[in-house]
Design a protein around this motif. Structure first.
Motif, PDB file in Angstrom:
ATOM      1  N   GLU A   1      11.174  43.931  66.378  1.00 55.93           N
ATOM      2  CA  GLU A   1      12.393  44.528  66.694  1.00 55.93           C
ATOM      3  C   GLU A   1      13.401  44.765  65.346  1.00 55.93           C
ATOM      4  OE1 GLU A   1      14.515  42.383  69.496  1.00 55.93           O
ATOM      5  OE2 GLU A   1      12.758  42.229  70.879  1.00 55.93           O
ATOM      6  N   THR A   2      12.713  44.781  64.207  1.00 58.19           N
ATOM      7  CA  THR A   2      13.441  45.035  63.038  1.00 58.19           C
ATOM      8  C   THR A   2      13.625  46.369  62.671  1.00 58.19           C
ATOM      9  OG1 THR A   2      11.629  44.666  61.604  1.00 58.19           O
ATOM     10  CG2 THR A   2      12.937  42.814  62.063  1.00 58.19           C
ATOM     11  N   GLY A   3      12.933  47.316  63.117  1.00 55.76           N
ATOM     12  CA  GLY A   3      12.841  48.664  62.662  1.00 55.76           C
ATOM     13  C   GLY A   3      14.202  49.372  63.194  1.00 55.76           C
ATOM     14  N   PRO A   4      14.673  50.364  62.388  1.00 53.72           N
ATOM     15  CA  PRO A   4      14.086  50.909  61.376  1.00 53.72           C
ATOM     16  C   PRO A   4      14.436  50.452  60.114  1.00 53.72           C
ATOM     17  CG  PRO A   4      16.055  52.027  62.109  1.00 53.72           C
ATOM     18  CD  PRO A   4      15.934  50.978  63.014  1.00 53.72           C
ATOM     19  N   VAL A   5      14.838  49.319  59.877  1.00 56.31           N
ATOM     20  CA  VAL A   5      15.071  48.507  58.731  1.00 56.31           C
ATOM     21  C   VAL A   5      13.816  48.079  58.024  1.00 56.31           C
ATOM     22  CG1 VAL A   5      15.912  46.494  57.550  1.00 56.31           C
ATOM     23  CG2 VAL A   5      17.337  47.607  59.444  1.00 56.31           C
ATOM     24  N   GLU A   6      13.678  48.701  56.684  1.00 60.59           N
ATOM     25  CA  GLU A   6      12.167  48.418  56.051  1.00 60.59           C
ATOM     26  C   GLU A   6      12.348  47.031  55.647  1.00 60.59           C
ATOM     27  OE1 GLU A   6      11.740  51.142  53.153  1.00 60.59           O
ATOM     28  OE2 GLU A   6      10.524  52.694  54.306  1.00 60.59           O
ATOM     29  N   GLY A   7      11.447  46.376  55.684  1.00 61.49           N
ATOM     30  CA  GLY A   7      11.347  44.932  55.218  1.00 61.49           C
ATOM     31  C   GLY A   7       9.905  44.398  55.159  1.00 61.49           C
ATOM     32  N   MET A   8       9.782  43.084  54.545  1.00 62.23           N
ATOM     33  CA  MET A   8       8.351  42.435  54.084  1.00 62.23           C
ATOM     34  C   MET A   8       8.500  41.055  54.706  1.00 62.23           C
ATOM     35  SD  MET A   8       6.358  42.808  50.765  1.00 62.23           S
ATOM     36  CE  MET A   8       4.884  41.888  50.794  1.00 62.23           C
ATOM     37  N   GLN A   9       7.337  40.727  55.403  1.00 61.75           N
ATOM     38  CA  GLN A   9       7.123  39.155  55.480  1.00 61.75           C
ATOM     39  C   GLN A   9       6.773  38.467  54.083  1.00 61.75           C
ATOM     40  OE1 GLN A   9       5.003  37.811  58.744  1.00 61.75           O
ATOM     41  NE2 GLN A   9       5.162  35.756  58.319  1.00 61.75           N
ATOM     42  N   VAL A  10       7.552  37.742  53.422  1.00 61.46           N
ATOM     43  CA  VAL A  10       7.202  37.411  52.012  1.00 61.46           C
ATOM     44  C   VAL A  10       6.686  36.012  52.154  1.00 61.46           C
ATOM     45  CG1 VAL A  10       8.485  38.852  50.847  1.00 61.46           C
ATOM     46  CG2 VAL A  10       9.443  36.741  51.783  1.00 61.46           C
ATOM     47  N   HIS A  11       6.864  35.238  53.310  1.00 62.08           N
ATOM     48  CA  HIS A  11       6.465  33.745  53.580  1.00 62.08           C
ATOM     49  C   HIS A  11       6.133  33.759  54.920  1.00 62.08           C
ATOM     50  CE1 HIS A  11       7.057  29.473  53.899  1.00 62.08           C
ATOM     51  NE2 HIS A  11       6.638  29.376  52.426  1.00 62.08           N
ATOM     52  N   ARG A  12       5.379  32.613  55.353  1.00 59.05           N
ATOM     53  CA  ARG A  12       5.255  32.527  56.733  1.00 59.05           C
ATOM     54  C   ARG A  12       6.449  32.344  57.697  1.00 59.05           C
ATOM     55  NH1 ARG A  12       4.776  26.926  58.257  1.00 59.05           N
ATOM     56  NH2 ARG A  12       4.752  25.581  56.259  1.00 59.05           N
ATOM     57  N   SER A  13       7.457  31.749  56.794  1.00 58.00           N
ATOM     58  CA  SER A  13       8.698  31.485  57.562  1.00 58.00           C
ATOM     59  C   SER A  13      10.041  32.487  57.227  1.00 58.00           C
ATOM     60  CB  SER A  13       8.975  30.169  57.390  1.00 58.00           C
ATOM     61  OG  SER A  13       8.332  29.133  57.683  1.00 58.00           O
ATOM     62  N   TRP A  14       9.569  33.545  56.560  1.00 58.87           N
ATOM     63  CA  TRP A  14      10.703  34.275  56.065  1.00 58.87           C
ATOM     64  C   TRP A  14      10.183  35.758  56.113  1.00 58.87           C
ATOM     65  CZ3 TRP A  14      15.494  33.499  54.464  1.00 58.87           C
ATOM     66  CH2 TRP A  14      15.998  32.239  54.024  1.00 58.87           C
ATOM     67  N   TRP A  15      11.274  36.705  56.557  1.00 59.68           N
ATOM     68  CA  TRP A  15      10.979  38.070  56.572  1.00 59.68           C
ATOM     69  C   TRP A  15      12.351  38.578  55.719  1.00 59.68           C
ATOM     70  CZ3 TRP A  15      14.324  41.864  58.257  1.00 59.68           C
ATOM     71  CH2 TRP A  15      14.011  43.259  57.959  1.00 59.68           C
ATOM     72  N   LEU A  16      12.172  39.430  54.963  1.00 62.83           N
ATOM     73  CA  LEU A  16      13.214  40.151  53.879  1.00 62.83           C
ATOM     74  C   LEU A  16      13.140  41.412  54.037  1.00 62.83           C
ATOM     75  CD1 LEU A  16      15.626  38.768  51.956  1.00 62.83           C
ATOM     76  CD2 LEU A  16      13.879  39.215  50.078  1.00 62.83           C
ATOM     77  N   ALA A  17      14.653  42.153  54.381  1.00 67.04           N
ATOM     78  CA  ALA A  17      14.760  43.463  54.340  1.00 67.04           C
ATOM     79  C   ALA A  17      14.782  44.090  52.868  1.00 67.04           C
ATOM     80  CB  ALA A  17      16.224  43.643  54.956  1.00 67.04           C
ATOM     81  N   ARG A  18      14.418  45.053  52.720  1.00 68.13           N
ATOM     82  CA  ARG A  18      14.283  45.787  51.514  1.00 68.13           C
ATOM     83  C   ARG A  18      15.554  46.196  50.909  1.00 68.13           C
ATOM     84  NH1 ARG A  18       9.782  50.165  49.253  1.00 68.13           N
ATOM     85  NH2 ARG A  18      10.251  49.917  46.885  1.00 68.13           N
TER      86      ARG A  18
END
Length: 243
Positions: free
Chosen positions: A188-205
């Motif tokens: 449900e994060t789209g259209p925001v581009e982001g990346m899961q950088v850790h098993r507990s974290w997702w970060l928007a670009r």
């Protein structure tokens, strides 16, 4: 269920200690095998009905009640040996069923994350969450923001952090804790581009994200109070994106 059957048979639960050990083990392993089939059936039905994002207590009560009620007729038949003289003991059978089901279900929840079964239309979302970037077609505003209080629904999504059964949503106007799994939220994060950088974290670009090395670990600055770790699992994918 197998471990539960062995333990219950060994200690001779519910006065079964009067039986020989091999008979007790066979009896309880059989009962737990039947209970296991019933429990899996109940769990899969619950998962398929859309009850994924719930608390430990919710699942414990739901599965305990379902398993205990379903096992009462089984326990009655085992104890009556084909006769109907045990009707007077039904309250006792029910009590034993609820007590044993409560313990087995609690153990079930502790050894794994519930639910383990995935409905078909969730699998694609889970696969997407393990990839570097989430770029699915979505409305202009992330659906996830609609789950927040009114004051944050027009905010800019910055990051997500898993905290047990809850999810902390960071925006440029503040943060909020909601009852949701990280994997479900990624869809449900789209259209925001982001990346899961850790098993507990997702970060928007974002442009110009500050980074630092701390004890050999890369961390990205979210705000003055929060630095997001980049795990080794996700590091290579993050480096390819060159933030």
């Amino acid at each position: 269920m197998g471990l539960g059957g062995l333990l219950l048979g060994y200690v001779g639960a519910t006065d079964s200690y009067e039986l020989p050990l091999l008979v007790r083990l066979s009896l309880w392993l059989g009962l737990c095998a039947v209970g296991g089939v019933i429990a899996v059936t109940i769990e899969r039905a619950a998962v398929g009905s859309g009850l994924q994002s719930r608390s430990f207590l919710f699942w414990w009560i739901l599965l305990t009640a379902g398993l205990a009620v379903a096992m009462i007729p089984v326990i009655f038949l085992v104890n009556s040996s084909g006769s109907y003289s045990q009707f007077a003991n039904l309250p006792l059978f029910a009590l034993n069923s609820f007590a044993i089901s409560a313990a087995l279900v609690a153990f079930r929840l502790l050894i794994g994350t519930l639910p383990v079964s995935k409905v078909p239309d969730e699998k694609a979302a889970d696969d997407q969450s393990d990839q570097a970037w989430s770029a699915e077609q979505a409305p202009e505003r992330p659906l996830l923001l609609g789950r927040l209080t009114a004051g944050l629904q027009s905010a800019r999504l910055l990051a997500l952090k898993s905290e047990g059964h809850y999810l902390k949503v960071f925006t440029d106007q503040g943060s909020e804790l909601i009852l949701m799994r990280l994997k479900d939220a990624l869809a449900e994060t789209g259209p925001v581009e982001g990346m899961q950088v850790h098993r507990s974290w997702w970060l928007a670009r974002r442009e110009g994200i500050e980074r630092r090395n701390r004890d050999g670990r890369i961390e990205l600055k979210l705000d003055e109070d929060n630095w997001v770790p980049v795990s080794r699992t996700h590091r290579s994918a993050w480096l390819k994106e060159d933030w």
